[in-house]
Design a protein around this motif. Structure first.
Motif, PDB file in Angstrom:
ATOM      1  N   LYS A   1       4.247  34.534  55.747  1.00 12.10           N
ATOM      2  CA  LYS A   1       3.126  35.387  56.159  1.00 12.10           C
ATOM      3  C   LYS A   1       2.155  35.655  55.010  1.00 12.10           C
ATOM      4  CE  LYS A   1       5.352  37.910  59.957  1.00 12.10           C
ATOM      5  NZ  LYS A   1       5.825  39.245  60.419  1.00 12.10           N
ATOM      6  N   GLU A   2       2.654  35.542  53.786  1.00 11.52           N
ATOM      7  CA  GLU A   2       1.784  35.764  52.627  1.00 11.52           C
ATOM      8  C   GLU A   2       0.750  34.648  52.476  1.00 11.52           C
ATOM      9  OE1 GLU A   2       1.763  38.381  50.525  1.00 11.52           O
ATOM     10  OE2 GLU A   2       3.327  39.365  51.713  1.00 11.52           O
ATOM     11  N   PHE A   3       1.017  33.495  53.095  1.00 15.03           N
ATOM     12  CA  PHE A   3       0.154  32.331  52.894  1.00 15.03           C
ATOM     13  C   PHE A   3      -0.491  31.812  54.174  1.00 15.03           C
ATOM     14  CE2 PHE A   3       3.366  32.437  49.589  1.00 15.03           C
ATOM     15  CZ  PHE A   3       2.606  32.320  48.439  1.00 15.03           C
ATOM     16  N   PHE A   4       0.091  32.140  55.320  1.00 12.58           N
ATOM     17  CA  PHE A   4      -0.469  31.690  56.589  1.00 12.58           C
ATOM     18  C   PHE A   4      -1.344  32.793  57.183  1.00 12.58           C
ATOM     19  CE2 PHE A   4       2.778  28.621  56.033  1.00 12.58           C
ATOM     20  CZ  PHE A   4       2.468  27.532  56.836  1.00 12.58           C
ATOM     21  N   PRO A   5      -2.532  32.457  57.656  1.00 12.62           N
ATOM     22  CA  PRO A   5      -3.397  33.463  58.285  1.00 12.62           C
ATOM     23  C   PRO A   5      -2.714  34.080  59.502  1.00 12.62           C
ATOM     24  CG  PRO A   5      -4.595  31.413  57.879  1.00 12.62           C
ATOM     25  CD  PRO A   5      -3.152  31.120  57.632  1.00 12.62           C
ATOM     26  N   PRO A   6      -2.984  35.355  59.784  1.00 12.51           N
ATOM     27  CA  PRO A   6      -2.388  36.010  60.962  1.00 12.51           C
ATOM     28  C   PRO A   6      -2.648  35.251  62.255  1.00 12.51           C
ATOM     29  CG  PRO A   6      -3.435  37.627  59.549  1.00 12.51           C
ATOM     30  CD  PRO A   6      -3.797  36.284  58.988  1.00 12.51           C
ATOM     31  N   SER A   7      -3.790  34.581  62.340  1.00 12.85           N
ATOM     32  CA  SER A   7      -4.104  33.835  63.566  1.00 12.85           C
ATOM     33  C   SER A   7      -3.091  32.725  63.820  1.00 12.85           C
ATOM     34  CB  SER A   7      -5.506  33.226  63.467  1.00 12.85           C
ATOM     35  OG  SER A   7      -5.600  32.344  62.355  1.00 12.85           O
ATOM     36  N   ILE A   8      -2.401  32.293  62.771  1.00 10.75           N
ATOM     37  CA  ILE A   8      -1.389  31.245  62.921  1.00 10.75           C
ATOM     38  C   ILE A   8      -0.024  31.853  63.210  1.00 10.75           C
ATOM     39  CG2 ILE A   8      -0.102  29.436  61.704  1.00 10.75           C
ATOM     40  CD1 ILE A   8      -2.666  28.626  60.331  1.00 10.75           C
ATOM     41  N   TRP A   9       0.436  32.762  62.330  1.00 13.64           N
ATOM     42  CA  TRP A   9       1.810  33.236  62.517  1.00 13.64           C
ATOM     43  C   TRP A   9       1.958  34.242  63.652  1.00 13.64           C
ATOM     44  CZ3 TRP A   9       2.331  38.425  61.684  1.00 13.64           C
ATOM     45  CH2 TRP A   9       1.514  39.049  60.727  1.00 13.64           C
ATOM     46  N   LYS A  10       0.848  34.739  64.196  1.00 12.59           N
ATOM     47  CA  LYS A  10       0.932  35.605  65.368  1.00 12.59           C
ATOM     48  C   LYS A  10       0.861  34.808  66.668  1.00 12.59           C
ATOM     49  CE  LYS A  10      -0.867  39.925  63.435  1.00 12.59           C
ATOM     50  NZ  LYS A  10      -1.942  40.948  63.510  1.00 12.59           N
ATOM     51  N   ASP A  11       0.529  33.529  66.562  1.00 11.39           N
ATOM     52  CA  ASP A  11       0.449  32.677  67.745  1.00 11.39           C
ATOM     53  C   ASP A  11       1.854  32.399  68.288  1.00 11.39           C
ATOM     54  OD1 ASP A  11       0.335  29.973  69.215  1.00 11.39           O
ATOM     55  OD2 ASP A  11      -1.782  30.459  68.938  1.00 11.39           O
ATOM     56  N   ARG A  12       1.996  32.353  69.598  1.00 10.09           N
ATOM     57  CA  ARG A  12       3.313  32.136  70.203  1.00 10.09           C
ATOM     58  C   ARG A  12       3.903  30.782  69.820  1.00 10.09           C
ATOM     59  NH1 ARG A  12       2.581  33.403  76.486  1.00 10.09           N
ATOM     60  NH2 ARG A  12       0.652  32.266  76.048  1.00 10.09           N
ATOM     61  N   GLU A  13       3.056  29.789  69.607  1.00  6.75           N
ATOM     62  CA  GLU A  13       3.549  28.459  69.249  1.00  6.75           C
ATOM     63  C   GLU A  13       4.158  28.430  67.846  1.00  6.75           C
ATOM     64  OE1 GLU A  13       0.524  25.566  69.761  1.00  6.75           O
ATOM     65  OE2 GLU A  13       0.346  25.857  71.934  1.00  6.75           O
ATOM     66  N   PHE A  14       3.816  29.423  67.026  1.00  2.00           N
ATOM     67  CA  PHE A  14       4.342  29.452  65.660  1.00  2.00           C
ATOM     68  C   PHE A  14       5.847  29.695  65.647  1.00  2.00           C
ATOM     69  CE2 PHE A  14       5.263  31.576  61.582  1.00  2.00           C
ATOM     70  CZ  PHE A  14       4.789  30.610  60.707  1.00  2.00           C
ATOM     71  N   GLU A  15       6.372  30.321  66.686  1.00  2.00           N
ATOM     72  CA  GLU A  15       7.807  30.616  66.740  1.00  2.00           C
ATOM     73  C   GLU A  15       8.632  29.337  66.657  1.00  2.00           C
ATOM     74  OE1 GLU A  15      11.395  32.546  66.853  1.00  2.00           O
ATOM     75  OE2 GLU A  15       9.378  33.321  66.449  1.00  2.00           O
ATOM     76  N   GLN A  16       8.193  28.302  67.387  1.00  2.00           N
ATOM     77  CA  GLN A  16       8.909  27.025  67.324  1.00  2.00           C
ATOM     78  C   GLN A  16       8.811  26.416  65.935  1.00  2.00           C
ATOM     79  OE1 GLN A  16       7.566  24.006  70.080  1.00  2.00           O
ATOM     80  NE2 GLN A  16       8.540  22.358  68.922  1.00  2.00           N
ATOM     81  N   LEU A  17       7.623  26.461  65.342  1.00  2.00           N
ATOM     82  CA  LEU A  17       7.443  25.929  63.990  1.00  2.00           C
ATOM     83  C   LEU A  17       8.299  26.696  62.994  1.00  2.00           C
ATOM     84  CD1 LEU A  17       5.970  24.141  61.882  1.00  2.00           C
ATOM     85  CD2 LEU A  17       4.199  25.917  61.800  1.00  2.00           C
ATOM     86  N   ARG A  18       8.333  28.017  63.139  1.00  3.22           N
ATOM     87  CA  ARG A  18       9.121  28.835  62.216  1.00  3.22           C
ATOM     88  C   ARG A  18      10.595  28.443  62.261  1.00  3.22           C
ATOM     89  NH1 ARG A  18      12.546  32.669  62.249  1.00  3.22           N
ATOM     90  NH2 ARG A  18      12.515  32.908  64.509  1.00  3.22           N
ATOM     91  N   ARG A  19      11.105  28.206  63.469  1.00  2.59           N
ATOM     92  CA  ARG A  19      12.509  27.787  63.595  1.00  2.59           C
ATOM     93  C   ARG A  19      12.730  26.436  62.929  1.00  2.59           C
ATOM     94  NH1 ARG A  19      12.140  30.022  68.975  1.00  2.59           N
ATOM     95  NH2 ARG A  19      11.755  27.933  69.811  1.00  2.59           N
ATOM     96  N   ARG A  20      11.771  25.533  63.077  1.00  8.54           N
ATOM     97  CA  ARG A  20      11.895  24.213  62.451  1.00  8.54           C
ATOM     98  C   ARG A  20      11.833  24.323  60.924  1.00  8.54           C
ATOM     99  NH1 ARG A  20       8.260  20.106  63.178  1.00  8.54           N
ATOM    100  NH2 ARG A  20       9.991  18.673  62.843  1.00  8.54           N
ATOM    101  N   ILE A  21      10.951  25.175  60.437  1.00  6.28           N
ATOM    102  CA  ILE A  21      10.833  25.366  58.985  1.00  6.28           C
ATOM    103  C   ILE A  21      12.158  25.863  58.416  1.00  6.28           C
ATOM    104  CG2 ILE A  21       9.762  26.789  57.194  1.00  6.28           C
ATOM    105  CD1 ILE A  21       7.162  26.655  58.791  1.00  6.28           C
ATOM    106  N   PHE A  22      12.764  26.835  59.102  1.00  7.20           N
ATOM    107  CA  PHE A  22      14.038  27.360  58.600  1.00  7.20           C
ATOM    108  C   PHE A  22      15.132  26.304  58.700  1.00  7.20           C
ATOM    109  CE2 PHE A  22      18.017  29.881  59.073  1.00  7.20           C
ATOM    110  CZ  PHE A  22      18.004  30.458  57.811  1.00  7.20           C
ATOM    111  N   HIS A  23      15.120  25.531  59.768  1.00  9.00           N
ATOM    112  CA  HIS A  23      16.137  24.495  59.946  1.00  9.00           C
ATOM    113  C   HIS A  23      16.053  23.444  58.839  1.00  9.00           C
ATOM    114  CE1 HIS A  23      18.804  21.636  61.969  1.00  9.00           C
ATOM    115  NE2 HIS A  23      17.897  20.705  61.727  1.00  9.00           N
TER     116      HIS A  23
END
Length: 202
Positions: free
Chosen positions: A74-96
């Motif tokens: 969140k420190e580097f991604f704009p809120p418009s990205i990490w607040k988007d519903r599609e970001f949830e899938q990306l976030r899971r992939r990033i952690f994986h």
């Protein structure tokens, strides 16, 4: 002429400085994965006479918690990205894919920035591929990313591993993939695994 370690002379100079004034107190901090406690102790033994004057601290840090990693993103991604519903899938992939050392997440962010925050799943695929020669199968979008991205140097020095180390990595990977357990240790070469980016101190 007897050769003495440069570390010994540095320690002697600093020790003289500390002893010449009551205004300065300090200690020596040595960092890195290629340092031997025995070599350091030997170099300092004639300068500092106190027994047991070295303490090992092994703390490399890691993103082992998805929530902590998300707060970092969140420190580097704009809120418009990490607040988007599609970001949830990306976030899971990033952690994986990037769970573990901080540098993996930081490097991914750097290439995402270079691509203007576009096609983030595709950028993740390419980053993992650049680092490991593995192509993730959990995303197969048609996007094309910029050819101007400067990719980080490959994270794992597989070519440096001898036959025994390669076999041990295969055994550990197989065990973890099929049982999610790690009962096999790295043996006597554990420091080399850390140096080559395949392990970390915990």
């Amino acid at each position: 002429m007897l050769k003495r370690p440069l570390l010994r002379q540095i320690a002697r100079c600093l020790d003289d400085l500390f002893n010449d004034t009551s205004q300065i107190t300090g200690c020596f901090i040595f960092t890195g994965t290629g340092l031997s406690r025995d070599i350091i102790s030997e170099a300092l033994s004639s300068v500092i006479s106190k027994p047991g004057f070295t303490v090992d601290v092994n703390e490399t840090g890691a993103f082992d918690d998805a929530t902590v990693q998300l707060e970092y993103l969140k420190e580097f991604f704009p809120p418009s990205i990490w607040k988007d519903r599609e970001f949830e899938q990306l976030r899971r992939r990033i952690f994986h894919w990037l769970r573990g050392r901080h540098r993996f997440t930081a490097e991914y962010i750097s290439v995402a920035l270079q691509n203007g925050y576009q096609h983030l799943d595709k950028v993740l695929n390419e980053y993992v591929g650049q680092m490991t020669n593995i192509r993730p199968a959990d995303y197969d979008g048609p996007e094309t990313i910029s050819k101007k991205i400067v990719w980080p140097v490959r994270g794992f020095a597989f070519e440096e591993l001898d036959a025994e180390m390669r076999e041990r990595i295969k055994m550990i990977s197989h065990e973890y993939l099929f049982s999610s357990k790690l009962s096999t240790d790295l043996g006597e070469n554990e420091r080399r695994y850390v140096e080559y980016g395949l392990a970390r101190f915990t």
